[in-house]
Motif scaffolding. Structure first.
Motif, PDB file in Angstrom:
ATOM      1  N   LEU A  56      39.107  36.309  35.887  1.00 51.24           N
ATOM      2  CA  LEU A  56      39.461  35.991  37.921  1.00 51.24           C
ATOM      3  C   LEU A  56      40.464  37.204  38.245  1.00 51.24           C
ATOM      4  CD1 LEU A  56      39.000  32.658  37.147  1.00 51.24           C
ATOM      5  CD2 LEU A  56      37.352  34.419  37.655  1.00 51.24           C
ATOM      6  N   ASN A 112      36.979  32.422  44.267  1.00 48.54           N
ATOM      7  CA  ASN A 112      38.008  32.739  43.528  1.00 48.54           C
ATOM      8  C   ASN A 112      39.125  31.602  43.248  1.00 48.54           C
ATOM      9  OD1 ASN A 112      38.419  34.311  40.990  1.00 48.54           O
ATOM     10  ND2 ASN A 112      39.742  35.856  41.705  1.00 48.54           N
ATOM     11  N   GLN A 135      37.685  39.839  39.801  1.00 46.51           N
ATOM     12  CA  GLN A 135      36.148  39.345  39.395  1.00 46.51           C
ATOM     13  C   GLN A 135      36.101  39.880  41.336  1.00 46.51           C
ATOM     14  OE1 GLN A 135      34.708  35.791  38.726  1.00 46.51           O
ATOM     15  NE2 GLN A 135      33.316  37.142  40.187  1.00 46.51           N
ATOM     16  N   LEU A 166      30.435  36.137  43.319  1.00 46.88           N
ATOM     17  CA  LEU A 166      31.160  34.860  42.927  1.00 46.88           C
ATOM     18  C   LEU A 166      29.978  33.589  42.736  1.00 46.88           C
ATOM     19  CD1 LEU A 166      33.567  35.336  45.863  1.00 46.88           C
ATOM     20  CD2 LEU A 166      33.483  35.048  42.502  1.00 46.88           C
TER      21      LEU A 166
END
Length: 415
Positions: free
Chosen positions: A147, A160, A150, A155
């Motif tokens: 993450l 996030n 990320q 997503l």
């Protein structure tokens, strides 16, 4: 003139090459300009925008005591990314845009801080053989967890997990550090490591107080020799299909286009990144405290049967030490457990597909007894994979006396 126009048209057709994004069976977007017939010399352009409508169930007030509107609009992200190779041995990448433009930070002439474009990434890299690369610049080859690396293009959740971007604004510029990195793979084990300069500026602009808790501005307080470097790394083992590590941005969900099971671990170290005052109000004594963040995670994404359904699941444990009883906004010395899971419903890949999901994170802090919890329940509607999707999410955040509830509808287009 007519012949020149025909020649130009032919050249444009020759240089436009398209590649498939995750879960987009009816769209081959992503413009790629080929500079030779083999396509080994090229310029790739990507653009995306995320626009949100946010409804907050709780009443809030501005600095003058006036009640704020519960419905607000937000240009969450507007970005352009381009990278180019004229030789397989080196690459340059440039990524710029803006974030979270709202009516509160709009500028009358477009010159305010909220309206300004800035570079998210600018780096150059060189091949060290088939599987290893070295590079440097303003980069996103981060450590700690998946993450913390990320991508915002694909997503699964609305956004996030905030605490997973563990150093954003403290030692870096919007989750990017200025330094050098090494990345590659050994068979199924992928790696990325980096040595960076810590930013002199920090969101944490507090001054250390005698006998008080740590503050994260060691580079500013102690100088670059004592507190100027950060060290980061992330390693993940790819048990099933192999993910690409060509760029640093980790995919959130493949919508069943691959069968992925990865287990990873990573770290971030900033020697003397935080400071405490062990003296008195009359005779201060500023000392550095090491910042050390470690995490382990697992990611699974796979199709279920032949009817278009797919499962995405992720779990992560993170231990964060920012110094003695550190607490600033979402950041704090303590530990965090986070997970999310989503399920793509049965359906024709050429039509709109739906993916309900749930996410939950809990963060404990040494400085206080209360835990911070974040619950997200949402659904994605993919009209062309990640290239065109709508996300509706209900979010509850609870921390001490704060208990906020928000409903967000986001439209995203990625080309």
């Amino acid at each position: 003139m007519k012949n020149q126009s025909l020649l130009l048209t032919g050249l444009l057709i020759m240089v436009f090459q398209f590649t498939i994004a995750q879960g987009s069976p009816d769209y081959t977007g992503g413009l790629k300009f080929k500079f030779n017939e083999e396509g080994t010399k090229y310029l790739r352009l990507i653009s995306w925008a995320q626009v949100q409508a946010n409804y907050t169930a709780d009443e809030t007030f501005d600095s003058n005591g006036n009640e704020n509107s519960q419905l607000n609009f937000n240009l969450r992200r507007a970005r352009i990314l381009m990278f180019a190779q004229i030789n397989k041995d080196f690459l340059i990448l440039t990524h710029f845009g803006l974030n979270s433009l709202t009516s509160a930070n709009l500028s009358p002439t477009g010159k305010g801080d909220g309206s300004q474009l800035f570079f998210h990434d600018v780096w150059a890299q060189y091949s060290l053989g088939k599987d290893h690369t070295i590079g440097g610049g303003l980069h996103y080859f981060n450590g700690i967890s998946r993450l913390n690396n990320q991508s915002t293009l694909n997503l699964m959740t609305l956004d996030n997990n905030r605490q997973a971007w563990a150093t954003i604004g403290l030692s870096d510029q919007f989750a990017r550090h200025l330094g050098v990195f090494l990345k590659g793979k050994f068979n199924k084990l992928q790696y990325r490591v980096a040595i960076n300069d810590a930013s002199v500026s920090s969101l944490d602009a507090r001054a250390a107080v005698a006998g008080g808790d740590a503050v994260y501005n060691g580079r500013s307080s102690l100088g670059s020799k004592a507190a100027g470097k950060t060290y980061a790394g992330y390693f993940d083992y790819n048990f099933l299909d192999q993910e690409s590590n060509f760029l640093p941005y980790k995919v959130g969900t493949y919508l069943g286009e691959k069968k992925i099971f990865n287990v990873g671990a990573g770290f971030f170290l900033h020697p003397k990144g935080s400071v405490i005052d062990t003296g008195t109000a009359i005779n201060p004594n500023i000392e550095g405290e090491d910042v050390a963040i470690f995490a382990a995670d697992a990611f699974y994404d796979a199709p279920l049967g032949e009817n278009g359904s797919a499962l995405t699941a992720y779990a992560m444990y993170q231990n964060s030490n920012y110094g003695k009883n550190y607490l600033y906004g979402a950041y704090g010395t303590g530990s965090m457990l986070y997970y999310h899971v989503g399920y793509v419903l049965n359906g024709d890949k050429l039509k709109t597909r739906f993916q309900p999901y749930v996410s939950y994170g809990i963060h404990s802090y040494d400085a206080v007894d209360d835990n911070r919890s974040t619950l997200g329940v949402g659904i994605n509607a993919y009209m062309s994979g990640h290239n065109s999707k709508l996300t509706l999410e209900y979010t509850n955040q609870s921390f001490g006396a704060i208990d906020s509830n928000t409903i967000t509808l986001q439209a995203m287009i990625y080309l």
